[in-house]
Design a protein around this motif. Sequence first.
Motif, PDB file in Angstrom:
ATOM      1  N   MET A 279       0.033  -6.417  -7.692  1.00 54.43           N
ATOM      2  CA  MET A 279       1.186  -6.569  -7.909  1.00 54.43           C
ATOM      3  C   MET A 279       1.671  -5.666  -8.931  1.00 54.43           C
ATOM      4  O   MET A 279       2.802  -4.920  -8.804  1.00 54.43           O
ATOM      5  N   TYR A 280       0.895  -5.603 -10.017  1.00 56.41           N
ATOM      6  CA  TYR A 280       1.407  -4.665 -11.177  1.00 56.41           C
ATOM      7  C   TYR A 280       1.138  -3.149 -10.715  1.00 56.41           C
ATOM      8  O   TYR A 280       1.958  -2.473 -11.198  1.00 56.41           O
ATOM      9  N   ILE A 281       0.154  -3.060 -10.092  1.00 52.76           N
ATOM     10  CA  ILE A 281      -0.060  -1.533  -9.747  1.00 52.76           C
ATOM     11  C   ILE A 281       1.023  -1.124  -8.847  1.00 52.76           C
ATOM     12  O   ILE A 281       1.527   0.099  -9.179  1.00 52.76           O
ATOM     13  N   LYS A 282       1.382  -1.909  -7.751  1.00 50.03           N
ATOM     14  CA  LYS A 282       2.491  -1.472  -6.847  1.00 50.03           C
ATOM     15  C   LYS A 282       3.868  -1.577  -7.329  1.00 50.03           C
ATOM     16  O   LYS A 282       4.566  -0.725  -6.857  1.00 50.03           O
ATOM     17  N   ASN A 283       4.148  -2.487  -8.031  1.00 50.90           N
ATOM     18  CA  ASN A 283       5.452  -2.997  -8.386  1.00 50.90           C
ATOM     19  C   ASN A 283       5.937  -2.148  -9.673  1.00 50.90           C
ATOM     20  O   ASN A 283       6.985  -2.057  -9.771  1.00 50.90           O
ATOM     21  N   VAL A 284       5.011  -2.437 -10.643  1.00 55.81           N
ATOM     22  CA  VAL A 284       5.380  -1.863 -11.969  1.00 55.81           C
ATOM     23  C   VAL A 284       4.866  -0.659 -12.419  1.00 55.81           C
ATOM     24  O   VAL A 284       5.846   0.426 -12.755  1.00 55.81           O
ATOM     25  N   SER A 285       3.647  -0.089 -12.247  1.00 52.38           N
ATOM     26  CA  SER A 285       3.273   1.244 -12.498  1.00 52.38           C
ATOM     27  C   SER A 285       3.272   2.284 -11.494  1.00 52.38           C
ATOM     28  O   SER A 285       3.248   3.343 -11.444  1.00 52.38           O
ATOM     29  N   ARG A 286       3.870   1.594 -10.089  1.00 49.17           N
ATOM     30  CA  ARG A 286       4.040   2.510  -8.891  1.00 49.17           C
ATOM     31  C   ARG A 286       2.731   3.452  -8.666  1.00 49.17           C
ATOM     32  O   ARG A 286       2.788   4.367  -8.263  1.00 49.17           O
ATOM     33  N   GLY A 287       1.784   2.767  -8.885  1.00 51.69           N
ATOM     34  CA  GLY A 287       0.503   3.291  -8.612  1.00 51.69           C
ATOM     35  C   GLY A 287      -0.160   3.125  -7.301  1.00 51.69           C
ATOM     36  O   GLY A 287       0.632   2.753  -6.278  1.00 51.69           O
ATOM     37  N   ARG A 288      -1.389   3.554  -7.032  1.00 47.42           N
ATOM     38  CA  ARG A 288      -2.049   3.666  -5.633  1.00 47.42           C
ATOM     39  C   ARG A 288      -2.994   2.606  -5.790  1.00 47.42           C
ATOM     40  O   ARG A 288      -3.532   2.089  -6.587  1.00 47.42           O
ATOM     41  N   ILE A 289      -3.263   1.916  -4.370  1.00 49.45           N
ATOM     42  CA  ILE A 289      -4.277   0.798  -4.314  1.00 49.45           C
ATOM     43  C   ILE A 289      -5.559   0.881  -4.795  1.00 49.45           C
ATOM     44  O   ILE A 289      -6.502   0.044  -5.192  1.00 49.45           O
ATOM     45  N   LYS A 290      -5.888   2.472  -4.786  1.00 49.04           N
ATOM     46  CA  LYS A 290      -7.519   2.601  -5.120  1.00 49.04           C
ATOM     47  C   LYS A 290      -7.595   2.471  -6.825  1.00 49.04           C
ATOM     48  O   LYS A 290      -8.987   2.131  -7.183  1.00 49.04           O
ATOM     49  N   GLU A 291      -6.757   2.307  -7.371  1.00 54.72           N
ATOM     50  CA  GLU A 291      -6.735   1.838  -8.843  1.00 54.72           C
ATOM     51  C   GLU A 291      -7.319   0.588  -9.060  1.00 54.72           C
ATOM     52  O   GLU A 291      -7.921   0.090 -10.126  1.00 54.72           O
ATOM     53  N   TYR A 292      -7.292  -0.319  -7.934  1.00 58.26           N
ATOM     54  CA  TYR A 292      -7.793  -1.933  -8.030  1.00 58.26           C
ATOM     55  C   TYR A 292      -9.354  -1.601  -8.547  1.00 58.26           C
ATOM     56  O   TYR A 292      -9.940  -2.626  -9.101  1.00 58.26           O
ATOM     57  N   THR A 293      -9.982  -0.754  -7.845  1.00 58.17           N
ATOM     58  CA  THR A 293     -11.493  -0.659  -7.949  1.00 58.17           C
ATOM     59  C   THR A 293     -11.798  -0.132  -9.438  1.00 58.17           C
ATOM     60  O   THR A 293     -12.965  -0.370  -9.913  1.00 58.17           O
ATOM     61  N   GLU A 294     -10.814   0.303 -10.067  1.00 57.21           N
ATOM     62  CA  GLU A 294     -11.237   0.533 -11.614  1.00 57.21           C
ATOM     63  C   GLU A 294     -11.220  -0.640 -12.511  1.00 57.21           C
ATOM     64  O   GLU A 294     -12.109  -0.514 -13.355  1.00 57.21           O
ATOM     65  N   LYS A 295     -10.569  -1.664 -12.105  1.00 51.77           N
ATOM     66  CA  LYS A 295     -10.817  -2.956 -12.704  1.00 51.77           C
ATOM     67  C   LYS A 295     -11.794  -4.029 -12.162  1.00 51.77           C
ATOM     68  O   LYS A 295     -12.704  -4.549 -12.885  1.00 51.77           O
ATOM     69  N   TYR A 296     -11.857  -3.861 -10.785  1.00 50.18           N
ATOM     70  CA  TYR A 296     -12.800  -4.646 -10.085  1.00 50.18           C
ATOM     71  C   TYR A 296     -13.764  -3.822  -9.094  1.00 50.18           C
ATOM     72  O   TYR A 296     -13.754  -3.255  -8.120  1.00 50.18           O
ATOM     73  N   SER A 297     -15.081  -3.395  -9.975  1.00 49.35           N
ATOM     74  CA  SER A 297     -15.874  -2.269  -9.595  1.00 49.35           C
ATOM     75  C   SER A 297     -16.628  -2.642  -8.323  1.00 49.35           C
ATOM     76  O   SER A 297     -17.168  -1.768  -7.652  1.00 49.35           O
ATOM     77  N   LYS A 298     -16.755  -3.969  -7.931  1.00 53.90           N
ATOM     78  CA  LYS A 298     -17.692  -4.369  -6.975  1.00 53.90           C
ATOM     79  C   LYS A 298     -16.850  -4.108  -5.650  1.00 53.90           C
ATOM     80  O   LYS A 298     -17.372  -4.033  -4.573  1.00 53.90           O
ATOM     81  N   ALA A 299     -15.540  -4.006  -5.858  1.00 57.87           N
ATOM     82  CA  ALA A 299     -14.644  -3.804  -4.549  1.00 57.87           C
ATOM     83  C   ALA A 299     -14.850  -2.222  -3.833  1.00 57.87           C
ATOM     84  O   ALA A 299     -15.316  -1.234  -4.835  1.00 57.87           O
ATOM     85  N   LYS A 300     -14.682  -1.939  -2.718  1.00 56.77           N
ATOM     86  CA  LYS A 300     -14.885  -0.691  -2.248  1.00 56.77           C
ATOM     87  C   LYS A 300     -13.572   0.002  -1.994  1.00 56.77           C
ATOM     88  O   LYS A 300     -12.837  -0.733  -1.216  1.00 56.77           O
ATOM     89  N   TYR A 301     -13.496   1.359  -1.951  1.00 54.48           N
ATOM     90  CA  TYR A 301     -12.174   1.991  -1.459  1.00 54.48           C
ATOM     91  C   TYR A 301     -12.567   2.941  -0.600  1.00 54.48           C
ATOM     92  O   TYR A 301     -13.428   3.735  -0.800  1.00 54.48           O
ATOM     93  N   THR A 302     -11.993   3.157   0.368  1.00 55.77           N
ATOM     94  CA  THR A 302     -12.016   4.018   1.618  1.00 55.77           C
ATOM     95  C   THR A 302     -10.917   4.781   1.793  1.00 55.77           C
ATOM     96  O   THR A 302      -9.811   4.268   1.994  1.00 55.77           O
ATOM     97  N   GLU A 303     -10.903   6.193   1.788  1.00 54.07           N
ATOM     98  CA  GLU A 303      -9.746   7.066   1.719  1.00 54.07           C
ATOM     99  C   GLU A 303      -9.228   7.141   3.291  1.00 54.07           C
ATOM    100  O   GLU A 303     -10.268   7.213   4.429  1.00 54.07           O
ATOM    101  N   THR A 304      -8.051   7.312   3.557  1.00 57.45           N
ATOM    102  CA  THR A 304      -7.658   7.497   4.708  1.00 57.45           C
ATOM    103  C   THR A 304      -7.970   8.709   5.569  1.00 57.45           C
ATOM    104  O   THR A 304      -7.925   9.671   4.558  1.00 57.45           O
ATOM    105  N   ASP A 305      -8.183   8.801   6.498  1.00 54.39           N
ATOM    106  CA  ASP A 305      -8.669  10.127   7.255  1.00 54.39           C
ATOM    107  C   ASP A 305      -7.869  10.049   8.670  1.00 54.39           C
ATOM    108  O   ASP A 305      -8.196   9.632   9.604  1.00 54.39           O
ATOM    109  N   SER A 306      -6.710  10.989   8.492  1.00 57.27           N
ATOM    110  CA  SER A 306      -5.844  11.177   9.608  1.00 57.27           C
ATOM    111  C   SER A 306      -6.549  11.663  10.841  1.00 57.27           C
ATOM    112  O   SER A 306      -5.827  11.506  12.052  1.00 57.27           O
ATOM    113  N   SER A 307      -7.673  12.152  10.788  1.00 52.39           N
ATOM    114  CA  SER A 307      -8.253  12.859  11.773  1.00 52.39           C
ATOM    115  C   SER A 307      -8.940  11.969  12.895  1.00 52.39           C
ATOM    116  O   SER A 307      -9.178  12.487  14.076  1.00 52.39           O
ATOM    117  N   LYS A 308      -9.009  10.667  12.367  1.00 56.25           N
ATOM    118  CA  LYS A 308      -9.726   9.714  12.942  1.00 56.25           C
ATOM    119  C   LYS A 308      -8.745   8.882  14.099  1.00 56.25           C
ATOM    120  O   LYS A 308      -7.434   8.880  13.501  1.00 56.25           O
TER     121      LYS A 308
END
Length: 452
Positions: A279-308
Amino acid sequence: MSENELYDRIEKRNPNETEFLQAVEEVISSIGKVLKKHPEYHQLKILERLAEPERLISFRVNWVDDEGNVQVNRGYRVQMNSALGPYKGGLRFHPSVNQSILKFLAFEQVFKNALTGLPLGGGKGGSDFNPKEKSDQEIMRFCQAFMSELYRHIGHFTDVPAGDIGVGSREIGYLFGAYKKLQNEFTGVLTGKGPKWGGSPIRPEATGYGLVYFAENMMASNGESLEGKTCIVSGAGNVAQYAVEKLIQLGAKPVTMSDSSGFIYDEEGIDEEKLEHIMYIKNVSRGRIKEYTEKYSKAKYTETDSSKDFKPIWETKADCAFPCATQNEVKVKDAKNLKKNGIKLLAEGANMPTMADAIDVLQEAKILYAPGKACNAGGVAVSGLEMTQNRMGVYWTKDEVDEKLKNIMKRIHDDCRKTIEEYELNSHDYLEAANIFGFLKVADAMKAQGIV
């Protein structure tokens, strides 16, 4: 006239309006049994009238950016149907906004509002303005320019807009301030207002909470519970955030959230502390969801691939899925992946996020499918409650509003179950049931009010 002939007629009147025609086709395909039982609806051309907005307003919005450059956007308000009450539906600020999308949303809103049991008609509006990366001053100037035209067409007993994608509490505040100055009155002409100046408790949470309450009722009717269930949630906006919050409260384990850039998967589950960070990332800093993994390193981030031709988020192994991002995000291959991974329930937090052929896959597999017009009606339900509070000048507590919301979502679920039994539908077919129940309510009101 057959249902196919009826659809063809509407299609010819609305060429190239893909989203709108998709919504109309879904309703027409659901109500064949009703039309056979009530031939007078054909004679009165109820569906053709429902598919034609009572009023479609388009206007230019001029505003000046921080560099002093004049910008020009397009604004809309689709006043679809007022048989049950004043037009009610959100304003969306997003580059994708066009007439087809708003007509689809307004058409869906008519049935959604009918399902709540509250006296609300259906409408939708917005602009192709993109609030992302705009300063507060730019957004304020745009909102004031937008309202300088819209105010002519709305009113407490005429049309009461709310927020939608790109229109949160900040935008509602600027819009309300502009309306108040232009009309010289303080009325409940917008919902989603701040709780200190006419708003209702849990309005921001309502769509997400209501979604989960509906899913909870669906699971219970099939001898199941959300407790302990692993859940996929798409989106990271208001609906997704509060759906995740309520899932956590009910003992479920949400493991994903997403934005247009990609999605995060946290195998350990998103708990209250992690959600607060999102909520801080999205509502306050207006950041991107991938920033979640900077704090919670066990989580995985997958980038959108519009060709799929599928979205990897729906490949995640889980029990329940909650698409809360945008329309048509769940395609056939996604539905097949959900089926393969043992999904028991899919409940739509967004408007029409599941494509028609993907819905067929889910229903054939007997996966519980909760259509958005039924299960994401919590937002407009609490908007209706906010209108009631404004008119009465009496304000309820958070717990009181939450209890009313819970009861409304249970009533919508129970009305769908009764319709399934009355029309002998497939026991998993909440889509057809929601369409039939909503259509009958609006159709009967239109019939009673004559050809107007």
